[in-house]
Each structure stands twice: as C-alpha cells, then as structure tokens.
Design a protein around this motif. Structure first.
Motif, PDB file in Angstrom:
ATOM      1  N   ILE A  11       1.029   0.775 -13.602  1.00  0.00           N
ATOM      2  CA  ILE A  11       1.395  -0.288 -12.668  1.00  0.00           C
ATOM      3  C   ILE A  11       2.431  -1.196 -13.310  1.00  0.00           C
ATOM      4  CG2 ILE A  11      -0.694  -0.275 -11.267  1.00  0.00           C
ATOM      5  CD1 ILE A  11      -1.800  -2.503 -13.062  1.00  0.00           C
ATOM      6  N   PRO A  12       3.230  -1.890 -12.519  1.00  0.00           N
ATOM      7  CA  PRO A  12       3.225  -1.856 -11.059  1.00  0.00           C
ATOM      8  C   PRO A  12       3.771  -0.532 -10.524  1.00  0.00           C
ATOM      9  CG  PRO A  12       5.091  -3.156 -11.825  1.00  0.00           C
ATOM     10  CD  PRO A  12       4.276  -2.779 -13.043  1.00  0.00           C
ATOM     11  N   ALA A  13       3.235  -0.128  -9.415  1.00  0.00           N
ATOM     12  CA  ALA A  13       3.701   1.070  -8.724  1.00  0.00           C
ATOM     13  C   ALA A  13       3.908   0.712  -7.254  1.00  0.00           C
ATOM     14  CB  ALA A  13       2.691   2.202  -8.849  1.00  0.00           C
ATOM     15  N   VAL A  14       5.073   1.054  -6.748  1.00  0.00           N
ATOM     16  CA  VAL A  14       5.398   0.798  -5.350  1.00  0.00           C
ATOM     17  C   VAL A  14       5.462   2.144  -4.633  1.00  0.00           C
ATOM     18  CG1 VAL A  14       7.088  -0.148  -3.741  1.00  0.00           C
ATOM     19  CG2 VAL A  14       6.646  -1.319  -5.908  1.00  0.00           C
TER      20      VAL A  14
ATOM     21  N   ASN B 270      -1.023  -3.185  -8.161  1.00  0.00           N
ATOM     22  CA  ASN B 270      -0.872  -4.137  -9.251  1.00  0.00           C
ATOM     23  C   ASN B 270      -2.229  -4.561  -9.779  1.00  0.00           C
ATOM     24  OD1 ASN B 270      -1.804  -6.654  -7.746  1.00  0.00           O
ATOM     25  ND2 ASN B 270      -0.215  -5.868  -6.387  1.00  0.00           N
ATOM     26  N   ALA B 271      -2.202  -5.463 -10.768  1.00  0.00           N
ATOM     27  CA  ALA B 271      -3.425  -6.072 -11.310  1.00  0.00           C
ATOM     28  C   ALA B 271      -3.067  -7.459 -11.828  1.00  0.00           C
ATOM     29  CB  ALA B 271      -4.007  -5.216 -12.430  1.00  0.00           C
ATOM     30  N   VAL B 272      -4.032  -8.360 -11.817  1.00  0.00           N
ATOM     31  CA  VAL B 272      -3.770  -9.749 -12.208  1.00  0.00           C
ATOM     32  C   VAL B 272      -3.373  -9.885 -13.673  1.00  0.00           C
ATOM     33  CG1 VAL B 272      -5.203 -10.789 -10.407  1.00  0.00           C
ATOM     34  CG2 VAL B 272      -6.220 -10.218 -12.609  1.00  0.00           C
ATOM     35  N   TRP B 273      -3.810  -8.969 -14.532  1.00  0.00           N
ATOM     36  CA  TRP B 273      -3.528  -9.035 -15.965  1.00  0.00           C
ATOM     37  C   TRP B 273      -2.203  -8.392 -16.357  1.00  0.00           C
ATOM     38  CZ3 TRP B 273      -2.841  -4.077 -17.296  1.00  0.00           C
ATOM     39  CH2 TRP B 273      -3.520  -3.096 -16.562  1.00  0.00           C
TER      40      TRP B 273
ATOM     41  N   GLY C 290       1.605  -8.051 -16.755  1.00  0.00           N
ATOM     42  CA  GLY C 290       2.812  -8.879 -16.835  1.00  0.00           C
ATOM     43  C   GLY C 290       3.934  -8.422 -15.908  1.00  0.00           C
ATOM     44  N   PRO C 291       4.337  -7.136 -15.967  1.00  0.00           N
ATOM     45  CA  PRO C 291       5.388  -6.667 -15.064  1.00  0.00           C
ATOM     46  C   PRO C 291       5.016  -6.819 -13.581  1.00  0.00           C
ATOM     47  CG  PRO C 291       5.126  -5.135 -16.879  1.00  0.00           C
ATOM     48  CD  PRO C 291       3.990  -6.124 -16.977  1.00  0.00           C
ATOM     49  N   CYS C 292       3.706  -6.725 -13.274  1.00  0.00           N
ATOM     50  CA  CYS C 292       3.246  -6.915 -11.891  1.00  0.00           C
ATOM     51  C   CYS C 292       3.519  -8.344 -11.440  1.00  0.00           C
ATOM     52  CB  CYS C 292       1.756  -6.628 -11.769  1.00  0.00           C
ATOM     53  SG  CYS C 292       1.266  -4.944 -12.208  1.00  0.00           S
ATOM     54  N   LYS C 293       3.265  -9.299 -12.345  1.00  0.00           N
ATOM     55  CA  LYS C 293       3.506 -10.706 -12.029  1.00  0.00           C
ATOM     56  C   LYS C 293       4.992 -10.963 -11.807  1.00  0.00           C
ATOM     57  CE  LYS C 293      -0.468 -12.407 -14.594  1.00  0.00           C
ATOM     58  NZ  LYS C 293      -0.915 -13.161 -15.764  1.00  0.00           N
TER      59      LYS C 293
END
Length: 103
Positions: free
Chosen positions: A71-74, A24-27, A29-32
């Motif tokens: 990302i996000p990637a699981v 993920n990354a802090v920027w 949206g889907p990661c959040k």
C-alpha cells in the motif's frame, strides 16, 4: 470526494461505471501523502468516477480479494471488474492520468 467504505458497504454498493479504490492504512506514510492528492483528483473528476478509501487493516478480506500486497494501492474498476492497479505514491498529474486512461 473520497468516501471511506467497509467490505460490507463495498459488497452492497452500485458498481456501475468507473470506481477508484484507494487501499491504505493509518500507519502508512505514503498513504498519508496520497490521501490529499486523491481528494483533489476526486473533486476534479467527480463527474467521471466514484472514489473510495479502504483501510486494509479494517477490511483484510477486501484487500485479499483484490490481491493487495503493498500500500498505497489504487485499483480502477469498470462496472465492478478490476481493470488496472497502481502501487505506491504518485503525484497528482500522474494519478489523474492513471484514472483518465481507464475511463
């Protein structure tokens, strides 16, 4: 519980069993959106798998190693070997099913 790790921590950790890596990354949206869902799943499946969060901006080498392009990637690992990957946000039931099918 989802543990945030770095490349160095990943390289030195015990990879026995099933591990779930959330790239993920802090920027992002889907990661959040995925973060709290992954946290819930990690609590429900704590006996089945270990859950880790990896910031792709802070750990680009690890993201490259696993071929993360979006990302996000699981990523699911079994004994350190990549066995499956899911890209994008998924609801809790779908995420839980994805992890369960790879146990």
């Amino acid at each position: 519980m989802v543990k945030k790790i770095t490349t160095d921590e990943f390289n030195s950790m015990d990879k026995a069993g099933v591990s779930v890596l959330d790239f993920n990354a802090v920027w992002c949206g889907p990661c959040k959106m995925l973060g709290p869902v992954l946290e819930e799943v990690s609590e429900e499946m704590a006996d089945d798998a270990k859950f880790y969060s990896i910031d792709t901006d802070e750990n680009p080498d690890l993201a490259k190693e696993f071929g993360i392009m979006n990302i996000p990637a699981v990523v699911i690992l079994k004994d350190g070997q990549k066995v499956d990957m899911n890209v994008g946000f998924v609801p809790k039931d779908a995420l839980k099913d994805f992890v369960t099918k790879n146990l």
